[in-house]
Design an enzyme around this catalytic site. Sequence first.
Site, PDB file in Angstrom:
ATOM      1  N   LYS A 215       0.850  -1.200   0.000  1.00  0.00           N
ATOM      2  CA  LYS A 215       0.000   0.000   0.000  1.00  0.00           C
ATOM      3  C   LYS A 215       0.879   1.241   0.000  1.00  0.00           C
ATOM      4  O   LYS A 215       1.922   1.268   0.671  1.00  0.00           O
ATOM      5  CB  LYS A 215      -0.907  -0.032   1.242  1.00  0.00           C
ATOM      6  CG  LYS A 215      -1.942   1.088   1.300  1.00  0.00           C
ATOM      7  CD  LYS A 215      -2.847   0.909   2.523  1.00  0.00           C
ATOM      8  CE  LYS A 215      -3.896   2.004   2.615  1.00  0.00           C
ATOM      9  NZ  LYS A 215      -4.780   1.825   3.807  1.00  0.00           N
TER      10      LYS A 215
ATOM     11  N   SER B 117      -9.693   1.887   2.879  1.00  0.00           N
ATOM     12  CA  SER B 117      -8.805   2.616   2.003  1.00  0.00           C
ATOM     13  C   SER B 117      -7.787   1.729   1.273  1.00  0.00           C
ATOM     14  O   SER B 117      -7.202   2.168   0.291  1.00  0.00           O
ATOM     15  CB  SER B 117      -8.047   3.685   2.794  1.00  0.00           C
ATOM     16  OG  SER B 117      -7.220   3.086   3.782  1.00  0.00           O
TER      17      SER B 117
ATOM     18  N   SER C  25      -9.883  -0.464   7.092  1.00  0.00           N
ATOM     19  CA  SER C  25      -9.323  -0.336   5.748  1.00  0.00           C
ATOM     20  C   SER C  25      -8.634  -1.566   5.167  1.00  0.00           C
ATOM     21  O   SER C  25      -8.292  -1.568   3.984  1.00  0.00           O
ATOM     22  CB  SER C  25      -8.339   0.834   5.700  1.00  0.00           C
ATOM     23  OG  SER C  25      -9.057   2.027   5.555  1.00  0.00           O
TER      24      SER C  25
HETATM   25  N1  GLN Z   1     -13.105   4.268   6.191  1.00  0.00           N
HETATM   26  C1  GLN Z   1     -12.531   4.682   7.424  1.00  0.00           C
HETATM   27  C2  GLN Z   1     -12.110   6.128   7.323  1.00  0.00           C
HETATM   28  O1  GLN Z   1     -12.384   6.716   6.347  1.00  0.00           O
HETATM   29  C3  GLN Z   1     -11.374   3.809   7.789  1.00  0.00           C
HETATM   30  C4  GLN Z   1     -10.134   4.146   7.098  1.00  0.00           C
HETATM   31  C5  GLN Z   1      -8.965   3.293   7.504  1.00  0.00           C
HETATM   32  O2  GLN Z   1      -9.122   2.267   8.165  1.00  0.00           O
HETATM   33  N2  GLN Z   1      -7.777   3.757   7.145  1.00  0.00           N
HETATM   34  O3  GLN Z   1     -11.509   6.682   8.201  1.00  0.00           O
END
Ligand code: GLN
Length: 446
Positions: A52, A127, A151
């Site tokens: 990532k 994400s 994410s």
């Molecule tokens: N969707 C969640 C957010 O927008 C989690 C994101 C994540 O785990 N990095 O914060």
Amino acid sequence: ASYARIGETEPAIKAFITLDEENARRQAAELDKQLKEGGERGLLFGLPAGVKDNIVTEGLLTTCASQFLGNYDPIYDATAVRKLKAAQSVTIGKLNMDEFAMGGSNENSSYYPTRNPWNTDYVPGGSSGGSAASVAAGQVYFSLGSDTGGSIRQPAAYCGIVGLKPTYGLVSRFGLVAFASSLDQIGPLTKNVEDSAYVLQAIAGYDERDSTSANVEIPDYVSALTGDVKGLRIGVPKEYLGEGIDPRVKEAVLKALAVYESLGASWEEISLPHTEYAIATYYLLASSEASSNLARFDGVRYGVRADNPSGLIDLYRKSRSQGFGPEVKRRIMLGTYALSSGYYDAYYLKAQKVRTLIKQDFDQAFGKYDLIIGPTAPTPAFRIGEQVGDPLTMYLNDICTIPVSLAGVPAISVPCGSADGLPIGLQIIGKAFDEPTVLRAAHAFE
Ligand code: GLN
């Protein structure tokens, strides 16, 4: 083979931000040479991996899918990447994501959205959407993602693969660009549970360069996969199967529970009573931490600097205005507000207290149950564009993953069915550092 597959699939999927075939071939040739000279094969010998793009890689751009870091070429490897190299996997490239890991659909990437390999009109989740899509499309054997509020697990569910968020502190955060430091964890996205155990084995462990790294003994995760779940006690939170959960997701989860019963485990409905406060708590705490962490992007130290500033303050203002996308700005403003004097007690401090209550819900449940099981996400993947103008609906997608992050405990998402050709994920949650039981239960089901 990995690059051939990328050549075929990448135009439709767009999982990567940076690909460097020459670099990958150099790594592979070096492994080949070591083997010929009589060297031992590492745990992940020769396996093509994606990383990532918020995990720093020496000599490979690390953009966090942000314009701000469009030119950021790190001079060191994250500990997790260093450990992958020590286990002899080959880094293929850097994977797309929501900018600074803020989002759940990959639509917040400032480059382009990644698409779901099962149906390219749909989001891959986020994400870590590039990490999930790349594994699902067979471009890499496994990838690393990061999970702050879901994410890793949510994109794994949307893409029909396995995603593990380890216990907070099990995998070093050194070299992971910080979003919310008290929640961020690196973990594997893989095709199956066995691969997940292997990759976790390679990346877990104490690191003195991460002040929240846990100094615990690392068990043998692979040998935990015995197939035996007899006698396991499973709690199923009613809050995870109630309002807002797609009936097809609920049905798939109930079917999975029936499988566990047939394997000799038992389950009961339980309550995690503070679940309804989890999203509000998370968005206050994660945004507060983000506003502090992202203060380092000032146009001086990292990344892109705005042209022609009229002075120092203008340099900061211009660089940040141009460098950050709209969701990142929204979080910074929300977090700065929650931390400011006069509001701190009412928002940040209150949210910290509620976080404790949420963690206590889990402590209590784990007094009686070995595992907690529910859906990973309330629905299967949604269409690209469907939720873009509606951040609040987007935030609700994390209702089943966020409480787990706030409690710091481990959880895995494994495929458990599909609806209209789109995968559904089962979330298996365990006690802190009890990845062996989580992996064992996931493996027995798969
Ligand atoms: N969707 C969640 C957010 O927008 C989690 C994101 C994540 O785990 N990095 O914060």
